[in-house]
Design an enzyme around this catalytic site. Structure first.
Site, PDB file in Angstrom:
ATOM      1  N   ASP A 101      -3.036   7.588   2.819  1.00  0.00           N
ATOM      2  CA  ASP A 101      -3.996   7.682   4.309  1.00  0.00           C
ATOM      3  C   ASP A 101      -4.265   8.923   4.322  1.00  0.00           C
ATOM      4  OD1 ASP A 101      -4.672   5.692   6.604  1.00  0.00           O
ATOM      5  OD2 ASP A 101      -3.964   7.394   7.600  1.00  0.00           O
ATOM      6  N   HIS A 300      -1.598  -2.259   3.476  1.00  0.00           N
ATOM      7  CA  HIS A 300      -1.453  -0.728   3.568  1.00  0.00           C
ATOM      8  C   HIS A 300      -0.199  -0.072   3.862  1.00  0.00           C
ATOM      9  CE1 HIS A 300      -3.897   2.757   4.028  1.00  0.00           C
ATOM     10  NE2 HIS A 300      -3.503   3.156   5.070  1.00  0.00           N
TER      11      HIS A 300
END
Length: 324
Positions: A101, A300
């Site tokens: 990220d 994620h």
């Protein structure tokens, strides 16, 4: 077993907190939002046991690291400066950098600007920096927000999102962690109309414990964000156009450090943010691609969702790097 130490230092003009475990060559693990160093708590002991000195900092604005109020303090110069300053503080010339990220995007900026400080890069989920020279990310988000909810535009104004998330950290974190996981398709959040509050756009999660997260682990995140608030993390979004401008000089330039990638088949960033077939385009951005590994089912939150597979792959890649 965890045997890490909590460290505090003045680095790049802010107070930084990081966790350290192990001895050997240096590996630095960089998280994204809404995470903290604890996102790597299952990886730190495994990598230390494999013979690495592992450092997991709270990134600027999150956890126990200082959170400047001005979004301009989250541009490329500041965030890359944090990693350079951390290396200097640790007395190390280089490290293997592992990130996810915003963490991996900062590592990509570091690798382009200071490749001599990067022994290798291991990217999770985000295979390369996204840079559309035709439109800035905040302008693009504002355009999408005319049609449907999108979190980037929701976060852009200073104040309302901060207050909403600060008021309900446990509810927000449980909902967003579930939404980002492979147990849900995050892009369903975008089906809500403009003007929806983020917490209301997120799905209701099942009761904890989940297969990959228990109540105590969630409580660690809740405790930290209850103390710090969310403004520092949201400022990473508010600085997206600043970083977009600063990345212009590197448009089309390939990163040169050895590159390894771990992705997951249900990741929202791979689905929505890196164009069609992002895995095939990895060599367009990295000159020295050594390995690409895709994990099934996870989303994620992969280092929590698929801990044994992520740990085994990281140890494998680090072993290759150590022998090179």
């Amino acid at each position: 077993m965890a045997a890490w130490m909590h460290r505090y230092a003045r680095i790049n003009h802010i107070d930084m907190h990081y966790v350290e475990q192990g001895e050997g060559p240096l590996a630095i693990l960089c998280h994204g939002f809404p995470h903290i160093w604890f996102s790597w708590h299952r990886q730190i002991p495994a990598l230390a046991a494999a013979g690495w000195r592992v450092i997991a900092p709270d990134m600027r604005g999150m956890g126990q690291t200082e959170a400047p109020a001005d979004p301009r303090a989250y541009d490329v110069d500041h965030t890359v400066g944090d990693l350079i300053g951390l290396l200097d503080h640790l007395g190390e010339r280089q490290a293997v950098f592992v990130g996810l990220d915003f963490g991996i995007l900062t590592i990509y900026d570091l690798a382009l600007r200071h490749p001599e400080r990067v022994r290798a890069v291991i990217g999770l989920e985000n295979p390369f920096p996204v840079h559309d020279p035709a439109i800035s990310p905040l302008a693009e988000a504002a355009r999408h927000a005319k049609d449907h909810f999108i979190h980037i535009d929701y976060f852009r104004p200073y104040g309302p999102a901060d207050a909403a998330l600060n008021a309900e950290p446990r509810r927000f974190l449980s909902k967003v962690f579930y939404a980002l996981s492979g147990d849900y398709r995050y892009l369903n959040v975008w089906s809500h109309p403009p003007g929806t509050a983020y917490i209301d756009a997120l799905p209701e999660p099942p009761p904890l414990p989940w297969a990959w997260l228990n109540e105590l682990e969630l409580e660690f995140f809740v405790s930290e964000y209850s103390r710090s608030g969310f403004t520092g993390g949201l400022n990473w979004y508010r600085a997206m156009d600043l970083r977009w401008e600063q990345r212009r000089a590197f448009e089309g330039v390939k990163s040169t450090p050895p590159f390894y990638f771990i992705g997951s088949e249900n990741d929202v960033d791979l689905e929505a943010w890196h164009g069609d077939d992002p895995i095939a385009h990895i060599p367009d951005h990295h000159a020295d691609v050594r390995a690409v590994r895709m994990l099934p089912k996870a989303g994620h939150m992969m280092q929590l969702e698929r801990t044994p597979d992520v740990n085994a792959t990281l140890v494998e890649f680090l072993g290759i790097i150590a022998r090179a």
